[in-house]
Design a protein around this motif. Structure first.
Motif, PDB file in Angstrom:
ATOM      1  N   THR A   1      -6.692  -3.345   4.121  1.00 45.71           N
ATOM      2  CA  THR A   1      -7.597  -3.230   5.237  1.00 45.71           C
ATOM      3  C   THR A   1      -6.735  -2.647   6.442  1.00 45.71           C
ATOM      4  O   THR A   1      -7.497  -2.428   7.281  1.00 45.71           O
ATOM      5  CB  THR A   1      -7.231  -4.887   5.746  1.00 45.71           C
ATOM      6  OG1 THR A   1      -5.904  -5.225   5.823  1.00 45.71           O
ATOM      7  CG2 THR A   1      -8.024  -5.844   4.866  1.00 45.71           C
ATOM      8  N   HIS A   2      -5.861  -1.905   6.301  1.00 45.06           N
ATOM      9  CA  HIS A   2      -5.311  -1.134   7.456  1.00 45.06           C
ATOM     10  C   HIS A   2      -5.852  -0.089   7.111  1.00 45.06           C
ATOM     11  O   HIS A   2      -6.384   0.826   7.928  1.00 45.06           O
ATOM     12  CB  HIS A   2      -3.689  -0.954   7.050  1.00 45.06           C
ATOM     13  CG  HIS A   2      -3.026  -2.537   7.537  1.00 45.06           C
ATOM     14  ND1 HIS A   2      -2.530  -2.769   8.859  1.00 45.06           N
ATOM     15  CD2 HIS A   2      -2.816  -3.497   6.840  1.00 45.06           C
ATOM     16  CE1 HIS A   2      -2.051  -3.890   8.775  1.00 45.06           C
ATOM     17  NE2 HIS A   2      -2.209  -4.432   7.638  1.00 45.06           N
ATOM     18  N   CYS A   3      -5.867   0.658   5.834  1.00 49.90           N
ATOM     19  CA  CYS A   3      -6.554   1.854   5.625  1.00 49.90           C
ATOM     20  C   CYS A   3      -8.091   2.009   5.506  1.00 49.90           C
ATOM     21  O   CYS A   3      -8.775   2.898   5.635  1.00 49.90           O
ATOM     22  CB  CYS A   3      -5.676   2.473   4.361  1.00 49.90           C
ATOM     23  SG  CYS A   3      -4.074   2.883   4.176  1.00 49.90           S
TER      24      CYS A   3
ATOM     25  N   CYS B   1       0.961  -1.137   0.012  1.00 49.35           N
ATOM     26  CA  CYS B   1      -0.070   0.027   0.250  1.00 49.35           C
ATOM     27  C   CYS B   1       0.940   1.448   0.082  1.00 49.35           C
ATOM     28  O   CYS B   1       1.890   1.453   0.725  1.00 49.35           O
ATOM     29  CB  CYS B   1      -0.781   0.049   1.349  1.00 49.35           C
ATOM     30  SG  CYS B   1      -1.866   1.566   1.528  1.00 49.35           S
ATOM     31  N   GLU B   2       0.654   2.238  -0.880  1.00 43.77           N
ATOM     32  CA  GLU B   2       1.413   3.419  -0.866  1.00 43.77           C
ATOM     33  C   GLU B   2       1.108   4.381   0.121  1.00 43.77           C
ATOM     34  O   GLU B   2       2.049   4.887   0.439  1.00 43.77           O
ATOM     35  CB  GLU B   2       1.097   4.180  -2.151  1.00 43.77           C
ATOM     36  CG  GLU B   2       2.435   4.884  -2.963  1.00 43.77           C
ATOM     37  CD  GLU B   2       2.195   5.653  -3.997  1.00 43.77           C
ATOM     38  OE1 GLU B   2       0.966   6.216  -4.216  1.00 43.77           O
ATOM     39  OE2 GLU B   2       2.976   6.164  -4.557  1.00 43.77           O
ATOM     40  N   LYS B   3       0.033   4.079   0.953  1.00 39.68           N
ATOM     41  CA  LYS B   3      -0.333   4.988   1.728  1.00 39.68           C
ATOM     42  C   LYS B   3       0.455   4.523   3.299  1.00 39.68           C
ATOM     43  O   LYS B   3       1.015   5.381   3.987  1.00 39.68           O
ATOM     44  CB  LYS B   3      -1.773   4.942   2.062  1.00 39.68           C
ATOM     45  CG  LYS B   3      -2.599   6.413   1.937  1.00 39.68           C
ATOM     46  CD  LYS B   3      -3.941   6.394   2.163  1.00 39.68           C
ATOM     47  CE  LYS B   3      -4.772   7.904   2.488  1.00 39.68           C
ATOM     48  NZ  LYS B   3      -6.039   7.629   2.572  1.00 39.68           N
ATOM     49  N   CYS B   4       0.007   3.397   3.724  1.00 40.90           N
ATOM     50  CA  CYS B   4       0.606   2.827   4.836  1.00 40.90           C
ATOM     51  C   CYS B   4       1.860   2.071   4.704  1.00 40.90           C
ATOM     52  O   CYS B   4       2.392   1.642   5.727  1.00 40.90           O
ATOM     53  CB  CYS B   4      -0.591   2.098   5.802  1.00 40.90           C
ATOM     54  SG  CYS B   4      -0.720   0.633   5.025  1.00 40.90           S
ATOM     55  N   GLY B   5       2.166   1.515   3.719  1.00 41.42           N
ATOM     56  CA  GLY B   5       3.265   0.844   3.350  1.00 41.42           C
ATOM     57  C   GLY B   5       3.220  -0.950   3.589  1.00 41.42           C
ATOM     58  O   GLY B   5       3.879  -1.524   3.577  1.00 41.42           O
ATOM     59  N   SER B   6       1.709  -1.394   4.128  1.00 41.10           N
ATOM     60  CA  SER B   6       1.377  -2.688   4.337  1.00 41.10           C
ATOM     61  C   SER B   6       1.575  -3.619   3.058  1.00 41.10           C
ATOM     62  O   SER B   6       1.307  -3.173   1.995  1.00 41.10           O
ATOM     63  CB  SER B   6       0.046  -2.827   5.005  1.00 41.10           C
ATOM     64  OG  SER B   6      -0.107  -2.220   6.246  1.00 41.10           O
ATOM     65  N   ARG B   7       2.132  -4.420   3.127  1.00 37.31           N
ATOM     66  CA  ARG B   7       2.459  -5.692   2.183  1.00 37.31           C
ATOM     67  C   ARG B   7       1.239  -6.712   2.179  1.00 37.31           C
ATOM     68  O   ARG B   7       1.001  -7.513   2.950  1.00 37.31           O
ATOM     69  CB  ARG B   7       3.754  -6.241   2.267  1.00 37.31           C
ATOM     70  CG  ARG B   7       4.840  -5.402   2.049  1.00 37.31           C
ATOM     71  CD  ARG B   7       6.144  -6.281   2.265  1.00 37.31           C
ATOM     72  NE  ARG B   7       7.235  -5.426   1.983  1.00 37.31           N
ATOM     73  CZ  ARG B   7       8.320  -5.674   1.875  1.00 37.31           C
ATOM     74  NH1 ARG B   7       8.898  -6.687   1.781  1.00 37.31           N
ATOM     75  NH2 ARG B   7       9.598  -4.664   1.682  1.00 37.31           N
TER      76      ARG B   7
END
Ligand SMILES: [Zn+2]
Length: 49
Positions: A37-39, A9-15
């Motif tokens: 799912t994080h954002c 994810c570009e926003k939070c960096g979660s893979r």
């Protein structure tokens, strides 16, 4: 040898996603809109190296 592409994810960096890499696509980095799912929203996911 199977190569794998990891999308983060570009926003939070979660893979969040991984998929088998296609050799024809190796030159360019994948950019897909996927649900994070994080954002809790659809964000741009970029291929990590
Ligand atoms: Zn995110």
């Amino acid at each position: 040898m199977a190569k794998k592409v990891i999308l983060s994810c570009e926003k939070c960096g979660s893979r969040n996603y991984s998929m088998p890499a296609k050799s024809s696509n190796e030159a360019q980095r994948l950019e897909l809109k996927k649900f994070c799912t994080h954002c809790n929203e659809h964000t741009v996911h970029k291929q990590t190296l």
